[in-house]
Write a protein that holds these residues in place. Structure first.
Motif, mmCIF file in Angstrom:
data_model
loop_
_atom_site.group_PDB
_atom_site.id
_atom_site.type_symbol
_atom_site.label_atom_id
_atom_site.label_comp_id
_atom_site.label_asym_id
_atom_site.label_seq_id
_atom_site.Cartn_x
_atom_site.Cartn_y
_atom_site.Cartn_z
ATOM 1 N N ARG A 194 -3.152 3.698 -3.008
ATOM 2 C CA ARG A 194 -3.088 2.243 -3.214
ATOM 3 C C ARG A 194 -3.979 1.537 -2.195
ATOM 4 O O ARG A 194 -4.180 2.008 -1.072
ATOM 5 C CB ARG A 194 -1.659 1.741 -3.053
ATOM 6 N N ALA A 253 -3.843 5.634 1.447
ATOM 7 C CA ALA A 253 -3.777 4.184 1.337
ATOM 8 C C ALA A 253 -4.922 3.572 2.133
ATOM 9 O O ALA A 253 -5.354 4.118 3.148
ATOM 10 C CB ALA A 253 -2.434 3.661 1.852
ATOM 11 N N ASP A 274 2.922 3.099 -11.313
ATOM 12 C CA ASP A 274 3.781 3.123 -10.145
ATOM 13 C C ASP A 274 4.126 1.669 -9.804
ATOM 14 O O ASP A 274 3.894 1.184 -8.713
ATOM 15 C CB ASP A 274 3.081 3.789 -8.957
ATOM 16 N N ASP A 275 4.675 0.948 -10.792
ATOM 17 C CA ASP A 275 4.843 -0.481 -10.678
ATOM 18 C C ASP A 275 5.966 -0.902 -9.773
ATOM 19 O O ASP A 275 6.116 -2.069 -9.462
ATOM 20 C CB ASP A 275 5.089 -1.092 -12.058
ATOM 21 N N ALA A 297 -4.481 -2.321 -0.448
ATOM 22 C CA ALA A 297 -3.946 -3.672 -0.227
ATOM 23 C C ALA A 297 -4.948 -4.450 0.614
ATOM 24 O O ALA A 297 -5.289 -4.027 1.727
ATOM 25 C CB ALA A 297 -2.587 -3.618 0.460
ATOM 26 N N ARG A 304 6.312 -0.673 -6.711
ATOM 27 C CA ARG A 304 5.868 -1.236 -5.438
ATOM 28 C C ARG A 304 5.489 -2.712 -5.559
ATOM 29 O O ARG A 304 5.352 -3.401 -4.584
ATOM 30 C CB ARG A 304 4.625 -0.472 -4.948
ATOM 31 N N PHE A 305 5.258 -3.178 -6.791
ATOM 32 C CA PHE A 305 4.700 -4.515 -6.936
ATOM 33 C C PHE A 305 5.747 -5.561 -7.301
ATOM 34 O O PHE A 305 5.418 -6.708 -7.509
ATOM 35 C CB PHE A 305 3.597 -4.522 -7.994
ATOM 36 N N ALA A 328 0.814 -1.221 0.000
ATOM 37 C CA ALA A 328 0.000 0.000 0.000
ATOM 38 C C ALA A 328 0.844 1.265 0.000
ATOM 39 O O ALA A 328 0.295 2.371 -0.051
ATOM 40 C CB ALA A 328 -0.935 -0.001 1.206
ATOM 41 N N VAL A 331 -3.684 -6.136 -4.654
ATOM 42 C CA VAL A 331 -3.381 -4.712 -4.741
ATOM 43 C C VAL A 331 -4.260 -4.098 -5.823
ATOM 44 O O VAL A 331 -4.297 -4.573 -6.959
ATOM 45 C CB VAL A 331 -1.895 -4.472 -5.081
ATOM 46 N N HIS A 337 -5.430 -0.339 -7.711
ATOM 47 C CA HIS A 337 -5.078 1.057 -7.933
ATOM 48 C C HIS A 337 -5.941 1.598 -9.066
ATOM 49 O O HIS A 337 -6.719 0.873 -9.675
ATOM 50 C CB HIS A 337 -3.590 1.213 -8.260
#
Length: 456
Positions: free
Chosen positions: A325, A294, A448-449, A327, A451-452, A223, A439, A441
């Protein structure tokens, strides 16, 4: 605990009872507390249903790796040369009358009543869970709605009913949950390392708190929670995620409908000196306001109900800031099984989670896509981790069951909770159930990849 609709929870894989050693007789049942357990169905159609249920059970059990023992010494099941879990049927007529009248509710109530017992509850339930789609022949499946109990209207997850549904489980007693949870008081799947295998026994009790923190930290990472983040948590639990997020520098608002959870979570936050960063409200998620960077929700969507999944995602969409984001940790089942079982009133509904509905991944993706601007960006399944979490919970629960009576819980409750935890563990071991980190978004907010990466 005043009626048969006294619903509560548990999970694990205890040491098997020694083969050949009789299992202890079931203590007397308090008929005022457990009327549907104390009384066997006796309406005019019960004998016919008993015969049909006995036939169905013989058909279903022929293909499972369980040794079924009857009072007259006969045995059934799929025989093998390995040591098999034993399903010991003490009162066949009562068991099959319950099944014929109540379906799988009858299996659980029969266990609570002592109509059948076992030396290895998870071992018995897992093979049946593996074959759950074929227990009832397809031509008879269409009759289930006509002959089996239906969901009570007062358990639909409206704003008027949801508080009661949640309270019947989570407000049982904080002391009860403390009996089997670790010191983090986290009541959801942990994330172990190394990953558990299909065989029970690798993680040990001391691993559980670390594994719960690993799970929470992964969700917060997904998140993007860090210093200055405005975080909304839907479903407080007993506050461990609030604490971890606030320690990162986030400002947290958490909502719950459990008075017991809210009160203990507030105490824990205050003891940690984080009360100025964390706000915990007794509030339905549908009534949340303000804007958040988040949103995190851990195993709460299972209490929402299929009818309200669009509302759940629409609420998140409404309060999520641009670039935010989401989660979510969710228990899931295969989509075809979700469709087949969504109208079925189950033992878990009656005794553990009224109003609950386990979704499929496909159903959640569709609900978000059709009703909001949110899209599923990533998913990661770790069902065997839940099986191990449940095993540890049940192991500790059984070791401490003598503590139940001083808390006001009787022997029938202990058997109910044991069955719930074992039933749950069996579902994950069989692959009938899974648990996912999801996840979401808004693609319109821009990529904003980073984070994944690596979350599989």
């Amino acid at each position: 605990m005043s009626s048969s609709r006294h619903h509560r929870l548990g999970v694990g894989h205890a040491q098997p009872h020694p083969p050949g050693v009789p299992v202890a007789e079931t203590p007397p049942i308090d008929a005022d507390r457990w009327p549907d357990v104390a009384a066997v169905p006796d309406r005019w159609s019960a004998r016919t249903r008993e015969a049909v249920a006995a036939w169905l059970f013989a058909r279903a059990s022929a293909g499972v790796d369980v040794r079924i023992e009857y009072p007259d010494g006969t045995r059934s099941g799929r025989f093998s040369h390995v040591v098999q879990p034993r399903m010991i049927i003490r009162r066949p007529a009562d068991l099959f009358r319950r099944i014929g009248s109540l379906g799988l509710i009858g299996v659980g109530e029969a266990y609570m009543a002592g109509d059948w017992t076992t030396d290895d509850l998870v071992g018995v339930l897992t093979p049946f869970a593996e074959h759950i789609a074929h227990v009832v022949p397809r031509p008879l499946q269409i009759l289930r709605r006509a002959v089996l109990p239906r969901h009570p209207a007062d358990e639909e997850n409206t704003t008027a009913n949801t508080r009661s549904n949640i309270s019947r489980h989570y407000d049982l007693s904080n002391d009860l949950f403390e009996l089997f949870l670790d010191e983090t008081m986290t009541y959801s799947a942990a994330l172990f390392t190394p990953a558990p295998t299909a065989e029970p026994g690798r993680p040990v009790w001391n691993d559980l708190a670390d594994a719960q923190h690993r799970k929470i930290d992964r969700l917060l990472d997904l998140a993007g929670v860090g210093p200055g983040t405005r975080l909304l948590e839907i479903g407080t639990g007993w506050g461990e995620l609030c604490l971890r997020a606030a320690q990162r520098g986030a400002t947290v608002r958490s909502v719950t409908l459990s008075v017991e959870q809210r009160d203990l979570a507030r105490e824990r936050v205050a003891r940690a000196g984080l009360a100025d960063q964390v706000r915990i409200d007794l509030l339905d998620y549908r009534h949340v306001d303000d804007t958040y960077d988040a949103v995190v929700s851990v195993e709460m969507i299972e209490a929402v109900g299929q009818k309200y999944w669009p509302t759940y995602f629409s609420t998140i969409d409404r309060v999520l800031a641009p670039g935010g984001r989401v989660a979510i940790q969710a228990i899931t089942m295969p989509h075809d099984r979700m469709l087949a079982s969504r109208s079925t009133y189950t033992w878990v509904h009656k005794y553990v989670f009224p109003g609950g509905q386990i979704p499929s991944l496909r159903a959640l993706r569709t609900a978000a896509a059709e009703h909001t601007s949110l899209r599923l960006a990533d998913s990661s399944a770790f069902g065997m981790h839940y099986a191990e979490t449940l095993r540890l919970w049940r192991e500790r629960f059984l070791a401490r069951r003598t503590h139940l009576a001083p808390l006001g819980f009787d022997a029938t409750f202990a058997r109910m909770w044991d069955f719930y935890l074992a039933y749950s563990e069996a579902g994950f071991r069989a692959g009938y159930l899974d648990v996912q980190h999801l996840v979401f978004h808004r693609p319109s907010d821009g990529p904003d990849d980073a984070r994944f990466g690596g979350v599989r």
